[in-house]
Motif scaffolding. Structure first.
Motif, PDB file in Angstrom:
ATOM      1  N   GLY A  21      -2.839  -0.639  10.293  1.00 21.20           N
ATOM      2  CA  GLY A  21      -3.034   0.514  11.213  1.00 21.20           C
ATOM      3  C   GLY A  21      -1.852   1.653  11.121  1.00 21.20           C
ATOM      4  O   GLY A  21      -2.016   2.828  11.137  1.00 21.20           O
ATOM      5  N   ALA A  22      -0.631   1.016  10.980  1.00 24.79           N
ATOM      6  CA  ALA A  22       0.561   1.997  11.102  1.00 24.79           C
ATOM      7  C   ALA A  22       0.558   2.641   9.759  1.00 24.79           C
ATOM      8  O   ALA A  22       0.929   3.919   9.737  1.00 24.79           O
ATOM      9  CB  ALA A  22       1.779   1.092  11.197  1.00 24.79           C
ATOM     10  N   HIS A  23       0.160   2.138   8.718  1.00 29.38           N
ATOM     11  CA  HIS A  23       0.161   2.832   7.365  1.00 29.38           C
ATOM     12  C   HIS A  23      -0.894   3.779   7.566  1.00 29.38           C
ATOM     13  O   HIS A  23      -0.604   5.104   6.819  1.00 29.38           O
ATOM     14  CB  HIS A  23       0.023   1.715   6.222  1.00 29.38           C
ATOM     15  CG  HIS A  23       1.038   0.804   5.816  1.00 29.38           C
ATOM     16  ND1 HIS A  23       1.145   0.038   4.778  1.00 29.38           N
ATOM     17  CD2 HIS A  23       2.497   0.920   6.323  1.00 29.38           C
ATOM     18  CE1 HIS A  23       2.389  -0.476   4.802  1.00 29.38           C
ATOM     19  NE2 HIS A  23       3.057   0.093   5.781  1.00 29.38           N
ATOM     20  N   ALA A  79     -15.975   0.817   3.972  1.00 29.62           N
ATOM     21  CA  ALA A  79     -14.545   0.681   4.068  1.00 29.62           C
ATOM     22  C   ALA A  79     -13.989  -0.523   3.485  1.00 29.62           C
ATOM     23  O   ALA A  79     -13.025  -0.545   2.797  1.00 29.62           O
ATOM     24  CB  ALA A  79     -13.852   0.802   5.495  1.00 29.62           C
ATOM     25  N   ALA A  80     -14.758  -1.666   3.549  1.00 25.66           N
ATOM     26  CA  ALA A  80     -14.332  -2.832   2.952  1.00 25.66           C
ATOM     27  C   ALA A  80     -14.362  -2.794   1.231  1.00 25.66           C
ATOM     28  O   ALA A  80     -13.641  -3.501   0.812  1.00 25.66           O
ATOM     29  CB  ALA A  80     -15.315  -4.080   3.618  1.00 25.66           C
ATOM     30  N   ARG A  81     -15.010  -1.789   0.597  1.00 23.22           N
ATOM     31  CA  ARG A  81     -15.268  -1.695  -0.475  1.00 23.22           C
ATOM     32  C   ARG A  81     -14.116  -0.764  -1.078  1.00 23.22           C
ATOM     33  O   ARG A  81     -13.988  -0.525  -2.371  1.00 23.22           O
ATOM     34  CB  ARG A  81     -16.650  -1.082  -0.947  1.00 23.22           C
ATOM     35  CG  ARG A  81     -17.606  -2.252  -0.834  1.00 23.22           C
ATOM     36  CD  ARG A  81     -19.004  -1.916  -1.480  1.00 23.22           C
ATOM     37  NE  ARG A  81     -19.527  -0.885  -0.954  1.00 23.22           N
ATOM     38  CZ  ARG A  81     -20.504  -0.806   0.189  1.00 23.22           C
ATOM     39  NH1 ARG A  81     -20.789  -1.826   0.628  1.00 23.22           N
ATOM     40  NH2 ARG A  81     -20.871   0.501   0.702  1.00 23.22           N
ATOM     41  N   SER A  82     -13.431  -0.025  -0.323  1.00 28.48           N
ATOM     42  CA  SER A  82     -12.531   1.031  -0.542  1.00 28.48           C
ATOM     43  C   SER A  82     -11.182   0.663  -0.262  1.00 28.48           C
ATOM     44  O   SER A  82     -10.872  -0.636  -0.072  1.00 28.48           O
ATOM     45  CB  SER A  82     -12.780   2.271   0.219  1.00 28.48           C
ATOM     46  OG  SER A  82     -12.447   2.068   1.459  1.00 28.48           O
ATOM     47  N   ASN A  83     -10.229   1.317  -0.705  1.00 30.88           N
ATOM     48  CA  ASN A  83      -8.767   0.856  -0.349  1.00 30.88           C
ATOM     49  C   ASN A  83      -8.401   0.959   1.113  1.00 30.88           C
ATOM     50  O   ASN A  83      -7.490   0.408   1.194  1.00 30.88           O
ATOM     51  CB  ASN A  83      -7.723   2.218  -0.854  1.00 30.88           C
ATOM     52  CG  ASN A  83      -7.837   2.051  -2.479  1.00 30.88           C
ATOM     53  OD1 ASN A  83      -7.863   0.719  -2.981  1.00 30.88           O
ATOM     54  ND2 ASN A  83      -7.680   3.038  -3.270  1.00 30.88           N
ATOM     55  N   VAL A  84      -9.207   1.667   1.974  1.00 28.02           N
ATOM     56  CA  VAL A  84      -8.791   1.561   3.089  1.00 28.02           C
ATOM     57  C   VAL A  84      -8.576   0.158   3.890  1.00 28.02           C
ATOM     58  O   VAL A  84      -7.888   0.062   4.908  1.00 28.02           O
ATOM     59  CB  VAL A  84     -10.029   2.255   4.283  1.00 28.02           C
ATOM     60  CG1 VAL A  84      -9.718   2.326   5.773  1.00 28.02           C
ATOM     61  CG2 VAL A  84      -9.997   3.671   3.547  1.00 28.02           C
ATOM     62  N   GLN A 126      11.804   0.470   6.801  1.00 31.65           N
ATOM     63  CA  GLN A 126      11.144  -0.491   6.366  1.00 31.65           C
ATOM     64  C   GLN A 126       9.637  -0.147   5.955  1.00 31.65           C
ATOM     65  O   GLN A 126       9.326  -0.457   5.001  1.00 31.65           O
ATOM     66  CB  GLN A 126      11.219  -1.683   7.261  1.00 31.65           C
ATOM     67  CG  GLN A 126      12.366  -2.441   7.549  1.00 31.65           C
ATOM     68  CD  GLN A 126      12.444  -3.482   8.563  1.00 31.65           C
ATOM     69  OE1 GLN A 126      11.532  -3.439   9.063  1.00 31.65           O
ATOM     70  NE2 GLN A 126      13.702  -4.025   8.508  1.00 31.65           N
ATOM     71  N   MET A 127       9.116   0.548   6.940  1.00 31.60           N
ATOM     72  CA  MET A 127       7.956   0.920   6.802  1.00 31.60           C
ATOM     73  C   MET A 127       7.556   1.677   5.553  1.00 31.60           C
ATOM     74  O   MET A 127       6.731   1.798   4.693  1.00 31.60           O
ATOM     75  CB  MET A 127       7.128   1.426   8.063  1.00 31.60           C
ATOM     76  CG  MET A 127       5.578   1.948   7.828  1.00 31.60           C
ATOM     77  SD  MET A 127       5.124   2.774   9.356  1.00 31.60           S
ATOM     78  CE  MET A 127       3.785   3.347   9.112  1.00 31.60           C
ATOM     79  N   LEU A 128       8.270   3.048   5.287  1.00 29.27           N
ATOM     80  CA  LEU A 128       8.289   3.811   4.314  1.00 29.27           C
ATOM     81  C   LEU A 128       8.724   3.302   2.804  1.00 29.27           C
ATOM     82  O   LEU A 128       7.784   3.522   1.917  1.00 29.27           O
ATOM     83  CB  LEU A 128       9.020   5.205   4.626  1.00 29.27           C
ATOM     84  CG  LEU A 128       8.927   5.857   5.832  1.00 29.27           C
ATOM     85  CD1 LEU A 128       9.795   7.362   6.093  1.00 29.27           C
ATOM     86  CD2 LEU A 128       7.461   6.540   5.469  1.00 29.27           C
ATOM     87  N   LYS A 129       9.579   2.348   2.886  1.00 33.75           N
ATOM     88  CA  LYS A 129       9.688   1.472   1.622  1.00 33.75           C
ATOM     89  C   LYS A 129       8.474   0.723   1.124  1.00 33.75           C
ATOM     90  O   LYS A 129       8.162   0.634   0.015  1.00 33.75           O
ATOM     91  CB  LYS A 129      10.999   0.586   2.023  1.00 33.75           C
ATOM     92  CG  LYS A 129      12.338   1.217   1.907  1.00 33.75           C
ATOM     93  CD  LYS A 129      13.528   0.215   2.148  1.00 33.75           C
ATOM     94  CE  LYS A 129      14.836   0.914   1.930  1.00 33.75           C
ATOM     95  NZ  LYS A 129      16.059  -0.161   2.073  1.00 33.75           N
ATOM     96  N   ARG A 130       7.752   0.003   2.202  1.00 34.24           N
ATOM     97  CA  ARG A 130       6.631  -0.611   1.817  1.00 34.24           C
ATOM     98  C   ARG A 130       5.548   0.149   1.381  1.00 34.24           C
ATOM     99  O   ARG A 130       4.920  -0.065   0.403  1.00 34.24           O
ATOM    100  CB  ARG A 130       6.172  -1.451   2.949  1.00 34.24           C
ATOM    101  CG  ARG A 130       7.076  -2.735   3.335  1.00 34.24           C
ATOM    102  CD  ARG A 130       6.240  -3.687   4.215  1.00 34.24           C
ATOM    103  NE  ARG A 130       6.268  -2.997   5.583  1.00 34.24           N
ATOM    104  CZ  ARG A 130       6.841  -3.105   6.499  1.00 34.24           C
ATOM    105  NH1 ARG A 130       8.136  -3.735   6.745  1.00 34.24           N
ATOM    106  NH2 ARG A 130       6.797  -2.730   7.748  1.00 34.24           N
ATOM    107  N   MET A 131       5.446   1.363   1.967  1.00 28.92           N
ATOM    108  CA  MET A 131       4.497   2.438   1.643  1.00 28.92           C
ATOM    109  C   MET A 131       4.691   2.955   0.153  1.00 28.92           C
ATOM    110  O   MET A 131       3.734   3.256  -0.717  1.00 28.92           O
ATOM    111  CB  MET A 131       4.332   3.513   2.300  1.00 28.92           C
ATOM    112  CG  MET A 131       3.817   2.949   3.898  1.00 28.92           C
ATOM    113  SD  MET A 131       3.642   4.416   5.064  1.00 28.92           S
ATOM    114  CE  MET A 131       2.389   5.439   4.254  1.00 28.92           C
ATOM    115  N   GLU A 132       6.222   3.196   0.006  1.00 30.03           N
ATOM    116  CA  GLU A 132       6.722   3.498  -1.339  1.00 30.03           C
ATOM    117  C   GLU A 132       6.261   2.569  -2.681  1.00 30.03           C
ATOM    118  O   GLU A 132       5.878   3.034  -3.614  1.00 30.03           O
ATOM    119  CB  GLU A 132       7.936   3.937  -1.367  1.00 30.03           C
ATOM    120  CG  GLU A 132       8.537   4.930  -2.425  1.00 30.03           C
ATOM    121  CD  GLU A 132       9.837   5.204  -2.326  1.00 30.03           C
ATOM    122  OE1 GLU A 132      10.408   6.196  -2.898  1.00 30.03           O
ATOM    123  OE2 GLU A 132      10.553   4.958  -1.184  1.00 30.03           O
TER     124      GLU A 132
END
Length: 152
Positions: free
Chosen positions: A38-40, A28-33, A73-79
């Motif tokens: 946790g929320a994202h 997982a550390a080598r991926s985007n995960v 706020q969360m969705l703006k960050r994800m966008e």
């Protein structure tokens, strides 16, 4: 029952061990995960598993039980991070559904694989009967602290 065995402490301990296992996963550390909060990760999972229908911010707010401002706020960050897009719908110009980007879909596939592996590891040496009992007890604990049981 053993002296000093408390449900809260044992559940908390298991949750910490699971989180530590996930955090220390070298693959997982080598991926985007590893770059996800946790929320994202949870949000991506929600949108991914509901991709067969139009999902809007209000659906996300209700499912996550978060206030509109927090969800915004969360969705703006994800966008901004390129995980979601807001796309207009034909039937109402005011509404924008939330759609995952290809990057987020790939992240979710990795999360699903890791989740399946971890779930199998957690179940090792536990019989079906013991699992049924475990889930029954958890359901009763949730009910005792005021959560409606929606699993049954």
């Amino acid at each position: 029952m053993e002296r000093n065995k408390y449900i809260f402490f044992e559940m908390n301990r298991c949750a910490r061990l699971i989180k530590r296992h996930i955090d220390n996963d070298p693959e997982a550390a080598r991926s985007n995960v590893e770059k996800l909060t946790g929320a994202h990760g949870w949000a991506i999972g929600f949108f991914y598993h509901n991709r067969d229908r139009d999902v809007f911010q209000r659906d996300f707010e209700k499912e996550c039980n978060v206030r509109r401002s927090s969800a915004t706020q969360m969705l703006k960050r994800m966008e901004k991070k390129g995980m979601i897009k807001r796309v207009g719908v034909d039937y109402d110009a005011r509404l924008k559904k939330i759609v995952l980007t290809e990057r987020a879909v790939e992240i979710q596939k990795t999360i699903d694989e890791k989740f399946a592996e971890l779930e199998e590891r957690l179940k090792e040496g536990i019989s079906e009967e013991e699992l049924r009992t475990f889930f029954t007890v958890l359901s009763k604990i949730r009910k005792n602290i005021g959560e409606e049981d929606t699993d049954d």
